[in-house]
Design a protein around this motif. Structure first.
Motif, PDB file in Angstrom:
ATOM      1  N   PRO A  39       4.522  -3.728   2.824  1.00 14.71           N
ATOM      2  CA  PRO A  39       3.218  -3.521   3.473  1.00 14.71           C
ATOM      3  C   PRO A  39       2.930  -2.060   3.779  1.00 14.71           C
ATOM      4  O   PRO A  39       1.762  -1.646   3.767  1.00 14.71           O
ATOM      5  CB  PRO A  39       3.351  -4.357   4.763  1.00 14.71           C
ATOM      6  N   LEU A  40       3.957  -1.271   4.048  1.00 13.66           N
ATOM      7  CA  LEU A  40       3.757   0.146   4.348  1.00 13.66           C
ATOM      8  C   LEU A  40       3.621   0.978   3.079  1.00 13.66           C
ATOM      9  O   LEU A  40       2.762   1.859   2.981  1.00 13.66           O
ATOM     10  CB  LEU A  40       4.924   0.675   5.196  1.00 13.66           C
ATOM     11  N   ILE A  41       4.474   0.717   2.100  1.00 14.90           N
ATOM     12  CA  ILE A  41       4.485   1.557   0.903  1.00 14.90           C
ATOM     13  C   ILE A  41       3.257   1.300   0.033  1.00 14.90           C
ATOM     14  O   ILE A  41       2.710   2.235  -0.572  1.00 14.90           O
ATOM     15  CB  ILE A  41       5.796   1.350   0.110  1.00 14.90           C
ATOM     16  N   THR A  42       2.772   0.053  -0.026  1.00  9.13           N
ATOM     17  CA  THR A  42       1.559  -0.211  -0.793  1.00  9.13           C
ATOM     18  C   THR A  42       0.337   0.385  -0.092  1.00  9.13           C
ATOM     19  O   THR A  42      -0.563   0.913  -0.755  1.00  9.13           O
ATOM     20  CB  THR A  42       1.351  -1.718  -1.007  1.00  9.13           C
ATOM     21  N   ALA A  43       0.307   0.323   1.236  1.00  7.30           N
ATOM     22  CA  ALA A  43      -0.809   0.929   1.968  1.00  7.30           C
ATOM     23  C   ALA A  43      -0.824   2.443   1.765  1.00  7.30           C
ATOM     24  O   ALA A  43      -1.882   3.054   1.584  1.00  7.30           O
ATOM     25  CB  ALA A  43      -0.701   0.599   3.456  1.00  7.30           C
ATOM     26  N   SER A  44       0.352   3.064   1.763  1.00  4.83           N
ATOM     27  CA  SER A  44       0.445   4.509   1.550  1.00  4.83           C
ATOM     28  C   SER A  44      -0.052   4.903   0.165  1.00  4.83           C
ATOM     29  O   SER A  44      -0.646   5.963  -0.020  1.00  4.83           O
ATOM     30  CB  SER A  44       1.898   4.963   1.738  1.00  4.83           C
ATOM     31  N   ALA A  45       0.195   4.030  -0.819  1.00  2.89           N
ATOM     32  CA  ALA A  45      -0.221   4.323  -2.191  1.00  2.89           C
ATOM     33  C   ALA A  45      -1.637   3.846  -2.491  1.00  2.89           C
ATOM     34  O   ALA A  45      -2.128   4.017  -3.608  1.00  2.89           O
ATOM     35  CB  ALA A  45       0.758   3.677  -3.174  1.00  2.89           C
ATOM     36  N   GLY A  46      -2.303   3.230  -1.499  1.00  3.77           N
ATOM     37  CA  GLY A  46      -3.664   2.761  -1.687  1.00  3.77           C
ATOM     38  C   GLY A  46      -3.776   1.512  -2.524  1.00  3.77           C
ATOM     39  O   GLY A  46      -4.758   1.309  -3.243  1.00  3.77           O
ATOM     40  N   LEU A  47      -2.762   0.626  -2.441  1.00  2.07           N
ATOM     41  CA  LEU A  47      -2.734  -0.591  -3.240  1.00  2.07           C
ATOM     42  C   LEU A  47      -2.893  -1.820  -2.368  1.00  2.07           C
ATOM     43  O   LEU A  47      -2.569  -1.797  -1.169  1.00  2.07           O
ATOM     44  CB  LEU A  47      -1.405  -0.689  -4.001  1.00  2.07           C
ATOM     45  N   ALA A  48      -3.361  -2.919  -2.967  1.00  2.00           N
ATOM     46  CA  ALA A  48      -3.394  -4.202  -2.266  1.00  2.00           C
ATOM     47  C   ALA A  48      -1.970  -4.674  -2.021  1.00  2.00           C
ATOM     48  O   ALA A  48      -1.080  -4.428  -2.848  1.00  2.00           O
ATOM     49  CB  ALA A  48      -4.152  -5.235  -3.095  1.00  2.00           C
ATOM     50  N   PRO A  49      -1.709  -5.360  -0.901  1.00  2.00           N
ATOM     51  CA  PRO A  49      -0.331  -5.751  -0.561  1.00  2.00           C
ATOM     52  C   PRO A  49       0.355  -6.578  -1.635  1.00  2.00           C
ATOM     53  O   PRO A  49       1.553  -6.404  -1.888  1.00  2.00           O
ATOM     54  CB  PRO A  49      -0.502  -6.558   0.733  1.00  2.00           C
ATOM     55  N   GLU A  50      -0.400  -7.466  -2.313  1.00  2.00           N
ATOM     56  CA  GLU A  50       0.241  -8.335  -3.298  1.00  2.00           C
ATOM     57  C   GLU A  50       0.677  -7.580  -4.557  1.00  2.00           C
ATOM     58  O   GLU A  50       1.414  -8.126  -5.386  1.00  2.00           O
ATOM     59  CB  GLU A  50      -0.687  -9.492  -3.698  1.00  2.00           C
TER      60      GLU A  50
END
Length: 404
Positions: A39-50
């Motif tokens: 949840p943190l690394i995808t948010a940092s990269a601007g991606l959807a959680p799934e």
């Protein structure tokens, strides 16, 4: 360190089990750190959680590459050296992931998979040569208990560190752990790598030859049980891959849990898998019919995932026990399967047969999370994808059970 030679002389299988269990735990810890902080690394990269499902598939694809092409390296360098090399490569992978870009995380996922690749064939080669035959399934299952154990450590260690100090700090802790483990098994190399073939070529033309690529797949023809066992293992892999990739994100996104709380549930799932691998491995030795046991286990695992999918929000108190049950039956098949593979394989083909079976298993790990992620996007929810995971495992278990 001084005790290692004495231990090797007194009880080689204990030293072998200790080394393979340690490296299996660390390999799993490395690969499961990414889903835990997803949840943190995808948010940092601007991606959807799934989207973490796509990265999980890249990890599995990296392992497939090693299983197809790594045979010559395993034969030339020996299983201990390859376990060390895999640990170092996984450490490099997480350093790359620390850059935080989509491209860096994708490359890191692929390298993580390649680093994990030596664990199944190298571990099986070591244990097949040292484990007492009347406890073979139990010993293989204890070694494979390192997989959920490493995942549990990821849930208990990586998530709190990521919250307290940021997800890059959690990756650095994993890097240090992997390098220390690689150094710890060095005293055992002289014994456990004694049968390596120092003359085996690892030139590029030999590594990429048709014979090298075909050897693991062709090896599955040495016994009629292997195709059925492989099919059931793939179905379990689809289930386990989705459970491990999405549980934390599912709990955060649909159940409103915080990352640390969700990481704790994830850890409980993994710990249940640790206990189950040992208990169910012992049971398989006692019953003498491991394939039948796996069929029954497949039905129970399918039911537990379906129950999670259909669990109403007002019954959140059941989340922890249901996740633990899913981990108990859905993440404890590996050691039993690997022991059956080693049992029916000729002694000089254990590595090839294990690589062939594990190759298809990891193709399941490649397909499962990516298809699951796509289904979440297409259906706009998590229920139908989870029911699909449960259904495919139940169907394959029924077919294998009927074939027996």
């Amino acid at each position: 360190m001084r005790m290692a030679p004495r231990l090797c002389i007194m009880a080689p299988w204990i030293a072998a089990l200790g080394a393979t269990l340690l490296m299996q735990s660390v390999a799993s810890f490395m690969t499961q750190t990414l889903p835990v902080v997803a949840p943190l690394i995808t948010a940092s990269a601007g991606l959807a959680p799934e989207r973490i499902g796509n990265f999980s598939s890249l990890v599995a694809f990296g392992t497939v590459l090693f299983l197809l092409l790594g045979g010559p390296f395993l034969a030339r360098l020996g299983p201990v050296r390859m376990l060390q090399a895999g640990a170092v490569l996984a450490a490099v992978a997480l350093l790359v992931a620390g850059l935080g870009t989509v491209a860096a995380i994708g490359l890191a996922s692929l390298l993580l998979g390649v680093g994990y690749g030596p664990s199944p064939p190298a571990g099986s080669r070591i244990l097949a040569a040292t484990a007492p035959k009347h406890h073979r399934t139990l010993i293989f299952s204890v070694k494979q208990a390192g997989a959920p154990l490493g995942g549990a450590l990821a849930g208990l260690v990586a998530a709190p560190i990521a919250i307290a100090a940021g997800w890059p700090a959690a990756l650095l802790v994993a890097v240090g752990t992997s390098l220390l483990a690689a150094a710890a098994i060095q005293p055992l190399r002289s014994m456990l790598d004694a049968e390596r073939d120092a003359t085996r070529s690892i030139a590029l033309r030999d590594v990429l030859s048709a014979h090298t690529i075909a050897a693991p797949i062709a090896a599955l023809r040495v016994d009629p049980l292997l195709p059925r066992l492989t099919a059931l293992s793939v179905a379990f892999a689809l289930c386990q891959g989705c459970l491990f990739s999405f549980t934390v994100t599912w709990l955060v996104e649909t159940r409103g849990m915080g990352l640390v709380e969700a990481g704790g549930v994830f850890a409980a799932m993994q710990v249940a898998g640790v206990v189950a691998r040992i208990l169910l491995g012992w049971l398989a030795d006692r019953t003498g019919n491991a394939t039948r046991n796996l069929v029954v286990q497949g039905f129970v695992a399918a039911g537990s995932v379906a129950a999670l999918a259909l669990l109403p929000t007002q019954a959140d108190a059941l989340l922890l026990p249901l996740c633990a049950l899913a981990g108990f039956v859905g993440a404890s098949w590996n050691g039993i399967s690997l022991a059956e593979v080693a049992r029916v394989a000729p002694p000089d083909r254990v590595s090839d047969v294990t690589s062939g079976t594990t190759l298809f298993v990891f193709l399941g790990y490649v397909a499962g999370p990516s298809v699951f992620s796509l289904l979440v996007t297409l259906t706009g929810g998590w229920t139908l994808p989870m029911l699909a995971v449960a259904a495919q495992l139940a169907v394959v278990a029924a077919l294998v059970g009927r074939a027996r």
